[in-house]
Scaffold this active site. Structure first.
Site, PDB file in Angstrom:
ATOM      1  N   ARG A 115      46.176  25.805 -17.355  1.00 27.38           N
ATOM      2  CA  ARG A 115      46.623  24.417 -17.596  1.00 27.38           C
ATOM      3  C   ARG A 115      47.938  24.500 -18.352  1.00 27.38           C
ATOM      4  NH1 ARG A 115      43.481  19.189 -19.928  1.00 27.38           N
ATOM      5  NH2 ARG A 115      42.807  19.288 -17.760  1.00 27.38           N
ATOM      6  N   GLN A 145      40.296  18.240 -10.447  1.00 26.86           N
ATOM      7  CA  GLN A 145      39.834  16.872 -10.686  1.00 26.86           C
ATOM      8  C   GLN A 145      39.599  16.151  -9.363  1.00 26.86           C
ATOM      9  OE1 GLN A 145      39.294  15.211 -13.816  1.00 26.86           O
ATOM     10  NE2 GLN A 145      38.278  13.857 -12.366  1.00 26.86           N
ATOM     11  N   ASP A 237      44.041   6.064 -14.560  1.00 27.59           N
ATOM     12  CA  ASP A 237      44.209   7.176 -15.504  1.00 27.59           C
ATOM     13  C   ASP A 237      45.061   6.640 -16.659  1.00 27.59           C
ATOM     14  OD1 ASP A 237      44.355   9.681 -16.706  1.00 27.59           O
ATOM     15  OD2 ASP A 237      45.833  10.490 -15.298  1.00 27.59           O
ATOM     16  N   CYS A 274      39.529   9.833 -14.548  1.00 24.19           N
ATOM     17  CA  CYS A 274      39.344  11.275 -14.774  1.00 24.19           C
ATOM     18  C   CYS A 274      38.934  11.585 -16.204  1.00 24.19           C
ATOM     19  CB  CYS A 274      40.631  12.020 -14.422  1.00 24.19           C
ATOM     20  SG  CYS A 274      42.040  11.478 -15.408  1.00 24.19           S
ATOM     21  N   ARG A 302      32.912  17.914 -12.224  1.00 21.00           N
ATOM     22  CA  ARG A 302      33.925  18.959 -12.436  1.00 21.00           C
ATOM     23  C   ARG A 302      33.239  20.326 -12.411  1.00 21.00           C
ATOM     24  NH1 ARG A 302      38.671  17.860 -15.054  1.00 21.00           N
ATOM     25  NH2 ARG A 302      39.122  20.023 -14.510  1.00 21.00           N
TER      26      ARG A 302
HETATM   27  N1   CP Z   1      39.910  15.190 -16.773  1.00 23.82           N
HETATM   28  C1   CP Z   1      40.286  16.286 -17.433  1.00 23.82           C
HETATM   29  O1   CP Z   1      40.936  17.209 -16.912  1.00 23.82           O
HETATM   30  O2   CP Z   1      39.866  16.306 -18.731  1.00 23.82           O
HETATM   31  P1   CP Z   1      40.319  17.333 -19.862  1.00 23.82           P
HETATM   32  O3   CP Z   1      41.753  17.038 -20.189  1.00 23.82           O
HETATM   33  O4   CP Z   1      39.399  17.032 -21.017  1.00 23.82           O
HETATM   34  O5   CP Z   1      40.157  18.726 -19.362  1.00 23.82           O
HETATM   35  N1  NVA Z   2      47.305  12.392 -16.434  1.00 25.35           N
HETATM   36  C1  NVA Z   2      46.563  12.941 -17.550  1.00 25.35           C
HETATM   37  C2  NVA Z   2      45.321  13.604 -17.082  1.00 25.35           C
HETATM   38  C3  NVA Z   2      44.454  14.172 -18.170  1.00 25.35           C
HETATM   39  C4  NVA Z   2      43.236  14.856 -17.636  1.00 25.35           C
HETATM   40  C5  NVA Z   2      47.449  13.910 -18.315  1.00 25.35           C
HETATM   41  O1  NVA Z   2      48.145  14.726 -17.685  1.00 25.35           O
HETATM   42  O2  NVA Z   2      47.427  13.866 -19.546  1.00 25.35           O
END
Ligand code: CP
Ligand code: NVA
Length: 324
Positions: A115, A145, A237, A274, A302
């Site tokens: 990530r 997701q 979102d 999400c 998930r």
């Molecule tokens: N939806 C999602 O990816 O949540 P987190 O940021 O908690 O991993």
């Molecule tokens: N769009 C949001 C999603 C979090 C899971 C972000 O990138 O913060």
């Protein structure tokens, strides 16, 4: 028991999951079928140890609740192991190259979940790694997701193709993967954003190519009322994603999902997010906490969707084991 696709079962073994643009409908179908089977087995108390002896490295340069915990639990339930790697604590943060990091990690691990901010960075990581790389969210995409979202919609509606999904709010990473996933699986898609917050033009171009081929509908507009017309699924979102803390969110006030907007969709429409969510900003509490909301089923999925991805990319078991 899930019905296995009648087409030849695609092998995803050894591949990456960087964007769902790299996956066709048959491959996504395969992931969803395996996910549903692994979920059913887990609920029956028959966990499948399909990744015994395998280790997943999980690199994070942004916070996470769902992604981190569901990936770690996935590996545990599959009989493998996961290592949490905070980017700040790695030599990456002191200038070690992405290529060298990829080569070093390939000598220890069986897969990498990452990530981070830049999609280009994870593409470079995948190019130099000899093990699968899984995108756990970048500024551009959030494919894991979207797979969980498809699983949830199919559980709720009994099918994917033929449903209409309306996304209201900011055209972001979650939007991109959701539009690609939904269009690939034959769903009609509609999106309403404030001007200037539309999805990335290159992604929209790709999604339009998919919908043109499949004959499904796509609407991109600035009016939430138009987008939600006849919708089976309403999705939103956060208005400011991670890394956008200084953004002016006042431009989104017309794009809140509230009872009034839900009433303009089909009466049996479901609400999806999400998570994490901000009640009374992008969604009101009376919607996200209502019977129409499936956000916690989505969050649980998930785990199941990612277990399928891990087994298919990192595993070396015969295909029939995935359905037994
Ligand atoms: N939806 C999602 O990816 O949540 P987190 O940021 O908690 O991993
Ligand atoms: N769009 C949001 C999603 C979090 C899971 C972000 O990138 O913060």
């Amino acid at each position: 028991m899930n019905v296995v696709s009648t087409k030849v079962t695609p092998t995803l073994q050894g591949g990456d999951l960087l964007s769902l643009l790299d996956y066709d409908a048959n491959q996504i179908r395969h992931i969803l079928d395996v996910a549903a089977n692994l979920k059913a087995k887990q609920k029956q108390g028959k966990p499948m140890k399909l990744l015994e002896g395998k280790t997943l490295g999980m690199i994070f340069s942004k916070p996470s609740t769902r992604t981190r915990i569901s990936f770690q639990t996935s590996m545990y339930q599959l009989g493998g192991n996961a290592i949490f790697l905070k980017e700040d604590d790695m030599q990456l943060s002191r200038g070690e190259s992405v290529a060298d990091t990829a080569k070093v990690l390939s000598g220890y691990l069986d897969g990498i979940m990452i990530r981070t901010y830049s999609q280009k960075m994870i593409e470079e990581l995948a190019e130099h790694a000899t093990i699968p790389v899984i995108n756990g969210l970048t500024d551009m995409y959030h494919p894991c997701q979207a797979l969980a979202d498809l699983l949830t919609i199919e559980e709720q509606k009994g099918k994917l193709a033929g449903n209409k999904i309306a996304y209201i709010g900011d055209g972001n990473n979650v939007t991109h993967s959701l539009l690609i996933a939904a269009a690939t699986m034959g769903m009609d898609v509609a999106i309403a954003t404030p001007p200037g917050c539309e999805p990335d033009a290159a992604v929209l171009h790709q999604v339009k190519k998919i919908t043109a081929k499949s004959g499904t509908g796509i609407t991109v507009c600035h009016d939430p009322d138009v987008a939600v017309q006849d919708a089976d699924v309403i999705y939103t979102d956060v208005w400011a994603s991670m890394g956008e803390e200084d953004k002016d969110i006042n431009i989104f006030s017309r794009f809140q999902v509230n009872r009034g907007l839900m009433q303009k969709a089909k009466p049996d429409a479901i609400f999806m997010h999400c998570l994490p969510a901000h009640r009374e900003l992008e969604v009101t509490a009376d919607v996200i906490d209502s019977k129409q909301s499936v956000v916690f089923q989505q969050a649980e999925n998930r785990l199941h969707a990612q277990k399928a991805v891990l087994v298919l990319l990192l595993g070396d078991q015969p295909q029939e084991l995935l359905y037994s």
